[in-house]
Design a protein around this motif. Structure first.
Motif, PDB file in Angstrom:
ATOM      1  N   LEU A 153       0.823  -1.205   0.000  1.00 51.67           N
ATOM      2  CA  LEU A 153       0.000   0.000   0.000  1.00 51.67           C
ATOM      3  C   LEU A 153       0.857   1.255   0.000  1.00 51.67           C
ATOM      4  O   LEU A 153       0.718   2.117  -0.854  1.00 51.67           O
ATOM      5  N   ALA A 154       1.739   1.369   0.976  1.00 49.39           N
ATOM      6  CA  ALA A 154       2.586   2.568   1.065  1.00 49.39           C
ATOM      7  C   ALA A 154       3.972   2.165   1.553  1.00 49.39           C
ATOM      8  O   ALA A 154       4.354   2.460   2.684  1.00 49.39           O
ATOM      9  N   PRO A 155       4.739   1.454   0.698  1.00 52.93           N
ATOM     10  CA  PRO A 155       6.056   0.988   1.149  1.00 52.93           C
ATOM     11  C   PRO A 155       6.987   2.161   1.465  1.00 52.93           C
ATOM     12  O   PRO A 155       6.864   3.232   0.882  1.00 52.93           O
ATOM     13  N   ARG A 156       7.888   1.920   2.432  1.00 46.86           N
ATOM     14  CA  ARG A 156       8.740   3.013   2.924  1.00 46.86           C
ATOM     15  C   ARG A 156      10.221   2.659   2.788  1.00 46.86           C
ATOM     16  O   ARG A 156      10.590   1.481   2.707  1.00 46.86           O
ATOM     17  N   VAL A 157      11.046   3.688   2.804  1.00 46.23           N
ATOM     18  CA  VAL A 157      12.501   3.518   2.790  1.00 46.23           C
ATOM     19  C   VAL A 157      13.019   3.778   4.199  1.00 46.23           C
ATOM     20  O   VAL A 157      12.670   4.782   4.811  1.00 46.23           O
ATOM     21  N   HIS A 158      13.828   2.854   4.711  1.00 42.81           N
ATOM     22  CA  HIS A 158      14.431   3.022   6.037  1.00 42.81           C
ATOM     23  C   HIS A 158      15.944   3.051   5.874  1.00 42.81           C
ATOM     24  O   HIS A 158      16.491   2.447   4.952  1.00 42.81           O
ATOM     25  N   ARG A 159      16.611   3.706   6.801  1.00 43.53           N
ATOM     26  CA  ARG A 159      18.079   3.634   6.845  1.00 43.53           C
ATOM     27  C   ARG A 159      18.480   3.180   8.229  1.00 43.53           C
ATOM     28  O   ARG A 159      17.963   3.680   9.229  1.00 43.53           O
ATOM     29  N   GLY A 160      19.404   2.199   8.302  1.00 46.43           N
ATOM     30  CA  GLY A 160      19.818   1.739   9.618  1.00 46.43           C
ATOM     31  C   GLY A 160      20.665   0.490   9.524  1.00 46.43           C
ATOM     32  O   GLY A 160      21.199   0.145   8.461  1.00 46.43           O
ATOM     33  N   LEU A 161      20.762  -0.190  10.670  1.00 46.62           N
ATOM     34  CA  LEU A 161      21.638  -1.356  10.789  1.00 46.62           C
ATOM     35  C   LEU A 161      21.014  -2.594  10.144  1.00 46.62           C
ATOM     36  O   LEU A 161      19.843  -2.911  10.383  1.00 46.62           O
ATOM     37  N   ILE A 162      21.821  -3.295   9.349  1.00 46.09           N
ATOM     38  CA  ILE A 162      21.438  -4.619   8.830  1.00 46.09           C
ATOM     39  C   ILE A 162      22.415  -5.624   9.416  1.00 46.09           C
ATOM     40  O   ILE A 162      23.617  -5.340   9.545  1.00 46.09           O
ATOM     41  N   VAL A 163      21.916  -6.796   9.802  1.00 45.71           N
ATOM     42  CA  VAL A 163      22.812  -7.823  10.341  1.00 45.71           C
ATOM     43  C   VAL A 163      22.874  -9.006   9.376  1.00 45.71           C
ATOM     44  O   VAL A 163      21.908  -9.311   8.673  1.00 45.71           O
ATOM     45  N   SER A 164      24.055  -9.645   9.352  1.00 50.97           N
ATOM     46  CA  SER A 164      24.291 -10.732   8.394  1.00 50.97           C
ATOM     47  C   SER A 164      24.788 -11.975   9.119  1.00 50.97           C
ATOM     48  O   SER A 164      25.522 -11.878  10.106  1.00 50.97           O
TER      49      SER A 164
END
Ligand code: ADE
Length: 250
Positions: A156-167
């Protein structure tokens, strides 16, 4: 001119990129196909990352050593960990941690021995450019996705986030494991299987790196459902549009 490395986690994403590169030549190194060519007027080398930290680190090392890239961008999918990272959203990494790194009690949990750090930050300028491109793409979803995919995945209203990604070297597919990750790395937005390794290699070489991941699942008991279709109909289209938009304005 700067050479830009593009690592795609999925075959569908790479195929979409190759379809718009006018003149790519294949160079095979250590069993991987590196596609050397141009896109939006930039010198580009595109390659499939392969899955998992070691395979992706090897791919990144070849891009840096043999193809002398000046910047590296990774695209792929990720499981959403935080409540805000919902299916169809995009996360641009501000940094990475290996969630399965644990040399305690010799070193603090998650710290990579001899690097003195657990977290590997991405390049700020690259991340800002990619986030701006992602916002632009998500603001006009119907231009990039079919109506069926938008309806089926409730975009419906996808958003962009910025932050930590873990692998880590695990596809996180149980609610219990997602909760454990959320507890030990509470600021993590998303989980995948390569980014932290590539970030570490790029730090070693002093080459700017960033990553864009589309949230394909919630890293829970339902994580496998519709995964392939989501990659084909949503994530690979997002990647193509975001990279194209980013290169156009670079
Ligand atoms: N990539 C996409 N979804 C993932 C998950 N749930 N765990 C690890 N990597 C992923």
């Amino acid at each position: 001119m700067a050479v830009i490395g593009i690592m795609s986690a999925m075959h569908e994403e790479l195929a979409a990129v190759l379809a718009v590169m006018p003149d790519e030549q294949c160079v095979r190194v250590v069993g991987r196909d590196f596609w050397v060519g141009h896109w939006q007027g930039h010198d580009v080398v595109a390659v499939l990352s392969r899955i998992g930290k070691v395979a992706a680190a090897t791919t990144a090392t070849v891009l840096l050593e043999r193809f002398k890239i000046d910047a590296l961008v990774f695209t792929g999918a990720a499981g959403g960990l935080s409540a805000e990272a919902q299916v169809g959203d995009v996360v641009v990494a501000s940094g990475f941690v290996q969630h399965d790194m644990d040399a305690s009690p010799l070193f603090p949990k998650h710290e990579v021995p001899l690097y003195g750090r657990a977290r590997f930050d991405t390049d700020t300028a690259l991340s800002q450019g990619l986030a701006a491109a992602a916002r632009q793409v998500l603001s006009d979803l119907a231009q990039h996705l079919g109506p069926q995919a938008i309806a089926d995945f409730h975009l419906l209203a996808p958003r962009v986030h910025r932050g930590l990604i873990v692998s880590g070297d695990r596809f996180v597919s149980t609610t219990a494991e997602r909760q454990a990750l959320q507890q030990s790395l509470s600021d993590a937005l998303a989980v995948e299987m390569e980014g932290a390794a590539v970030a570490q290699v790029c730090l070693d070489y002093g080459v700017p790196f960033s990553a864009v991941r589309t949230i394909s699942d919630r890293a829970d008991d339902d994580a496998h459902i519709d995964f392939s279709r989501f990659i084909r109909d949503v994530a690979s289209r997002y990647s193509l549009a975001i990279l194209s938009q980013w290169l156009m304005h670079r």
